[in-house]
Write an enzyme that holds these catalytic residues in place. Sequence first.
Site, PDB file in Angstrom:
ATOM      1  CB  THR A  28      -3.603  11.469   5.462  1.00 48.55           C
ATOM      2  OG1 THR A  28      -4.766  11.528   6.305  1.00 48.55           O
ATOM      3  CG2 THR A  28      -3.074  10.052   5.472  1.00 48.55           C
ATOM      4  CG  HIS A  59       3.187  -3.981  -5.052  1.00 47.51           C
ATOM      5  ND1 HIS A  59       4.556  -4.130  -5.023  1.00 47.51           N
ATOM      6  CD2 HIS A  59       2.724  -4.606  -3.945  1.00 47.51           C
ATOM      7  CE1 HIS A  59       4.894  -4.808  -3.935  1.00 47.51           C
ATOM      8  NE2 HIS A  59       3.804  -5.093  -3.265  1.00 47.51           N
TER       9      HIS A  59
END
Lengths: 81, 217
Positions: free
Chosen positions: B140, B192
């Site tokens: 992005t 994570h």
Amino acid sequence: MDRDELARRVLQLLTEIAPDVEPASVIPGIDFRDQFDFDSMDTLNFAVALHRELGVDVPEKDYAQLASLDKCVAYLYQAMP
Amino acid sequence: MRAAIAAAMSRSKREIPHYYLATTVDVTGTVEWLAARNASVPVTQRLLFAALVVKAVALGCRELKGFSGFHREGRYEDSDTVHVGVAVALRGGGLVAPAIMDTADKPLNVLMEEFRDLVARARAGRLRASELSAPTIIVTSLGDSPVDTVFPIIQPPQVAIVGAGAIAERPWVVAGQVVPRQVLGLSLGADHRVTDGRLGARFLARIAERLLDPGSL
């Protein structure tokens, strides 16, 4: 090509590369970026279209001259072959 | 459109334990390389800086596992091929991220041509559903906005997203002297469940190294 004709062609090209822009809504004196979030990809596509249809290869350093319809027409009018 | 974005981002924030890393890269040399390159080719062959970022990310994904793939039904699978999605803002609001397929294998000029085509079709509402579901990671770029750093949100089932801010002239220390340089804020949002900050930092560093050596892209 006179200036009015040039302005019409440029507006037509603009709305071809940005089909989500309503031609009648374009305000000649205001930068495209401020009117409809024109970004660097739009500017590049616009430059490609101007080259293809009008035969003017606008160098990258002159992209600022394409910022609005008025600026564009003034720039192209003197650059046209 | 807004409802679809809200649903995807809510799911992302609910399910994905994000971590975010950001770095600032002196890209002056690359900006100059790009300007010289673009000045020497016809307008149809000019590149945008964002295309360099996309390619650098694709190559980075090939070097380090854990950023390009899908996390589904409790397990992560790294993709064999990297399809980088490019986030495209639509006028009047909304956002889509179609994929440039096999991004890592494409020469820059081919990549740029497809990038241009995708943005044009995204804004004309003519993307294929397969192009929207294909990305294994997204880039992005808010390079046209006055933004230093993006803190990007992952689009599930992907596990990472790379953000690029605007390139800006800033005071920078080079060989002990403060000098004006062109710098880019490069950032990573990652999952994570799949990776940790140390690997994420290496990934970001690999992308930055590639960007600093545009001939390698």
